[in-house]
Scaffold this motif. Structure first.
Motif, mmCIF file in Angstrom:
data_model
loop_
_atom_site.group_PDB
_atom_site.id
_atom_site.type_symbol
_atom_site.label_atom_id
_atom_site.label_comp_id
_atom_site.label_asym_id
_atom_site.label_seq_id
_atom_site.Cartn_x
_atom_site.Cartn_y
_atom_site.Cartn_z
ATOM 1 N N VAL A 32 4.385 14.373 -2.779
ATOM 2 C CA VAL A 32 3.890 13.635 -4.216
ATOM 3 C C VAL A 32 3.878 13.613 -4.827
ATOM 4 C CG1 VAL A 32 1.401 14.489 -5.431
ATOM 5 C CG2 VAL A 32 2.025 15.759 -3.144
ATOM 6 N N LEU A 33 5.609 13.181 -5.921
ATOM 7 C CA LEU A 33 5.595 12.958 -6.809
ATOM 8 C C LEU A 33 6.439 11.510 -7.019
ATOM 9 C CD1 LEU A 33 7.540 15.958 -8.640
ATOM 10 C CD2 LEU A 33 5.849 15.036 -9.463
ATOM 11 N N PRO A 34 7.071 11.363 -6.092
ATOM 12 C CA PRO A 34 7.013 9.720 -5.896
ATOM 13 C C PRO A 34 5.703 8.669 -6.063
ATOM 14 C CG PRO A 34 8.750 11.329 -4.402
ATOM 15 C CD PRO A 34 7.340 12.227 -5.360
ATOM 16 N N ALA A 35 5.235 9.327 -5.007
ATOM 17 C CA ALA A 35 3.739 8.707 -4.746
ATOM 18 C C ALA A 35 2.476 8.321 -6.305
ATOM 19 C CB ALA A 35 2.368 9.177 -4.196
ATOM 20 N N LEU A 36 2.677 10.062 -7.369
ATOM 21 C CA LEU A 36 2.418 9.451 -8.019
ATOM 22 C C LEU A 36 2.847 8.733 -9.531
ATOM 23 C CD1 LEU A 36 2.136 13.420 -9.381
ATOM 24 C CD2 LEU A 36 0.229 11.930 -8.433
ATOM 25 N N LEU A 37 4.718 8.623 -9.195
ATOM 26 C CA LEU A 37 4.921 7.023 -10.274
ATOM 27 C C LEU A 37 5.394 5.824 -9.693
ATOM 28 C CD1 LEU A 37 9.376 10.071 -10.097
ATOM 29 C CD2 LEU A 37 7.575 8.768 -12.141
ATOM 30 N N LEU A 38 4.313 6.225 -8.473
ATOM 31 C CA LEU A 38 4.016 4.897 -8.276
ATOM 32 C C LEU A 38 3.112 3.946 -8.705
ATOM 33 C CD1 LEU A 38 5.262 5.180 -4.159
ATOM 34 C CD2 LEU A 38 6.523 2.957 -5.650
ATOM 35 N N ALA A 39 1.888 5.094 -8.923
ATOM 36 C CA ALA A 39 0.686 4.811 -10.334
ATOM 37 C C ALA A 39 1.624 3.620 -11.195
ATOM 38 C CB ALA A 39 0.231 5.731 -9.744
ATOM 39 N N THR A 60 0.686 -4.357 3.653
ATOM 40 C CA THR A 60 -0.487 -2.991 4.482
ATOM 41 C C THR A 60 0.599 -2.151 5.752
ATOM 42 O OG1 THR A 60 -1.455 -4.783 4.455
ATOM 43 C CG2 THR A 60 -1.968 -3.692 6.194
ATOM 44 N N LEU A 61 1.971 -3.366 5.906
ATOM 45 C CA LEU A 61 2.674 -2.818 6.975
ATOM 46 C C LEU A 61 3.500 -1.438 5.839
ATOM 47 C CD1 LEU A 61 3.988 -2.706 9.260
ATOM 48 C CD2 LEU A 61 5.727 -4.431 8.789
ATOM 49 N N THR A 62 3.226 -1.701 4.960
ATOM 50 C CA THR A 62 4.370 -0.813 4.623
ATOM 51 C C THR A 62 3.078 0.287 4.618
ATOM 52 O OG1 THR A 62 5.373 -1.964 2.929
ATOM 53 C CG2 THR A 62 5.672 -0.020 2.132
ATOM 54 N N ILE A 63 1.894 -0.179 4.139
ATOM 55 C CA ILE A 63 1.207 2.041 3.795
ATOM 56 C C ILE A 63 1.334 2.383 5.587
ATOM 57 C CG2 ILE A 63 -1.243 2.014 3.060
ATOM 58 C CD1 ILE A 63 -1.303 0.144 1.618
ATOM 59 N N LEU A 66 4.196 4.261 6.012
ATOM 60 C CA LEU A 66 3.873 5.712 5.189
ATOM 61 C C LEU A 66 3.826 6.763 5.787
ATOM 62 C CD1 LEU A 66 5.364 6.992 2.341
ATOM 63 C CD2 LEU A 66 3.364 5.319 1.458
ATOM 64 N N VAL A 67 2.149 6.369 6.005
ATOM 65 C CA VAL A 67 1.104 7.403 6.127
ATOM 66 C C VAL A 67 1.653 7.810 8.690
ATOM 67 C CG1 VAL A 67 -0.894 7.535 7.411
ATOM 68 C CG2 VAL A 67 -0.806 6.279 6.036
ATOM 69 N N ALA A 68 2.602 6.769 8.446
ATOM 70 C CA ALA A 68 2.998 7.708 10.121
ATOM 71 C C ALA A 68 4.120 8.476 9.824
ATOM 72 C CB ALA A 68 3.487 6.291 10.742
ATOM 73 N N ALA A 69 5.033 8.059 8.959
ATOM 74 C CA ALA A 69 6.140 8.747 8.418
ATOM 75 C C ALA A 69 5.280 10.320 7.220
ATOM 76 C CB ALA A 69 7.036 8.111 7.143
ATOM 77 N N VAL A 70 4.413 9.903 6.546
ATOM 78 C CA VAL A 70 3.911 11.206 6.493
ATOM 79 C C VAL A 70 3.707 12.088 7.869
ATOM 80 C CG1 VAL A 70 2.096 12.132 4.109
ATOM 81 C CG2 VAL A 70 3.362 10.226 3.781
ATOM 82 N N PHE A 113 7.364 2.719 19.833
ATOM 83 C CA PHE A 113 6.124 0.919 20.079
ATOM 84 C C PHE A 113 5.534 0.780 19.029
ATOM 85 C CE2 PHE A 113 4.657 -1.172 23.825
ATOM 86 C CZ PHE A 113 5.614 -2.356 23.681
ATOM 87 N N ALA A 114 4.692 1.505 19.637
ATOM 88 C CA ALA A 114 3.008 0.304 18.744
ATOM 89 C C ALA A 114 3.334 0.093 17.427
ATOM 90 C CB ALA A 114 2.224 1.633 18.248
ATOM 91 N N LEU A 115 4.498 0.940 16.202
ATOM 92 C CA LEU A 115 4.797 0.044 15.449
ATOM 93 C C LEU A 115 5.209 -0.763 15.365
ATOM 94 C CD1 LEU A 115 5.628 3.178 13.595
ATOM 95 C CD2 LEU A 115 3.436 2.026 12.940
ATOM 96 N N LEU A 116 6.022 -0.893 16.809
ATOM 97 C CA LEU A 116 7.052 -2.229 16.905
ATOM 98 C C LEU A 116 6.319 -3.359 17.064
ATOM 99 C CD1 LEU A 116 9.892 -4.117 16.758
ATOM 100 C CD2 LEU A 116 9.963 -3.239 18.825
#
Length: 345
Positions: A32-39, A60-63, A66-70, A113-116
């Protein structure tokens, strides 16, 4: 283990489970802290505040990634917690093997495969037509040579790239001395600038404004002091700017005392000012110098005092800079030259 089972039956929490819960809590906090720092990221130099089509796709791809990784990390954390808290006899060997197969093999394969498949279309180079605007940018130590519309009637400048909003622009990138890397975070991805080679970056700005670009390849002592301004303009305003740059000469202050001092100190041996005898291409082109928002490649605000100080002691601002110091020049002469340069509009 018998003591732990007795504690569970009584509705309590064992020391081992408390430790696991604490570890999980620290992991959640660390996410959570890195996400707050990104703000706190700025908007004029941030890939999270795009003003171009490619940067928007990258965000968009990054988000998505990131969501998939979380989701994956959270799922694995909960699964680990559940597995540790569940008695061993609750899961048979066959059930465990099936879990490993589906959760550890099939599901990750389908997801990756879906992400690729989703990311491959974003890697396709944008098309360029002969009618599209071309800009040549050459990295130097430690500044940027910018040529807009190379060819007859080309506009030569330094440390500032201007783009028309909504139009495709091909930026030809080259290294004049060592390898540099060209990056406008809010517009597009990074691309290397290699001496003897031309790499082309195709971009399209979608939102007007003033932004910032940087060099992202270590190129010498002042690598971190090598930025440039990016001005995205409405098409009509850009066309007017081009016409104005090609129109009236930038020598309105030719009678100023600083003009004679500029020539006497030999500044024309490295710099060019259109409409004068100064026509060297060794250093930055100073035509219409007064229209720039910054000096020293985006490092200092454009003021007379800063310009005069940079003339006398450029190494104080840019260690390793190739411009010779004019510390023997009286401060009054430096101020006069700076005043003349700022009058070039």
């Amino acid at each position: 283990m018998d003591a732990d089972n007795r504690i569970r039956q009584e509705g309590g929490t064992t020391a081992r489970e408390a430790t696991i819960d604490a570890i999980i809590g620290r992991r959640v906090t660390g996410s959570v802290l890195p996400a707050l720092l990104l703000a706190a990221c700025n908007r004029h130099q941030s890939a999270l505040a795009p003003f171009g089509a490619e940067a928007a796709s990258t965000r968009t791809l990054t988000i998505v990634l990131l969501v998939a990784a979380v989701v994956i990390a959270a799922s694995m954390t909960l699964l680990m917690r559940h597995a540790i808290r569940t008695p061993g006899e609750r899961l048979t060997h066959d059930q465990g093997m099936k879990l490993v197969l589906w959760a550890g093999g099939v599901f990750p394969t389908i997801l990756l495969f879906a992400l690729l498949a989703a990311s491959l279309p974003l890697m396709r180079p944008a098309p360029v037509s002969p009618a599209d605007l071309r800009i040549k940018v050459e990295g130097e130590q430690f500044w940027w040579r910018v040529v807009t519309a190379p060819g007859p009637g080309q506009l030569v400048s330094a440390n500032e790239v201007r783009l028309p909003v909504g139009r495709t622009v091909a930026i030809d990138l080259a290294g004049g001395d060592v390898i540099h890397s060209f990056w406008i975070p809010g517009l597009a991805g990074k691309m290397d600038m290699i001496p003897g080679r031309i790499n082309t970056l195709v971009v399209r700005a979608d939102k007007p404004g003033r932004y910032r670009g940087v060099c992202t390849e270590f190129c010498g002592l002042s690598h971190a002091l090598m930025a440039f301004d990016v001005v995205a303009m409405e098409p009509a305003a850009f066309d007017g700017w081009m016409a104005g740059q090609r129109g009236a000469s930038a020598t309105a202050s030719a009678a100023a005392p600083g003009a004679a001092l500029f020539a006497r100190y030999g500044c024309g041996g490295c710099h060019a000012i259109r409409g004068t005898d100064a026509a060297s291409a060794i250093g930055p082109d100073l035509s219409r110098y007064g229209n720039r928002a910054t000096l020293a490649a985006g490092i200092l605000p454009m003021t007379t005092a800063n310009t005069a100080a940079f003339i006398r002691h450029p190494e104080a601002t840019k260690p390793g800079v190739r411009m010779p110091a004019f510390d023997h020049m009286p401060e009054a002469d430096a101020v006069a030259i700076a005043t003349y340069l700022q009058g070039l509009k």
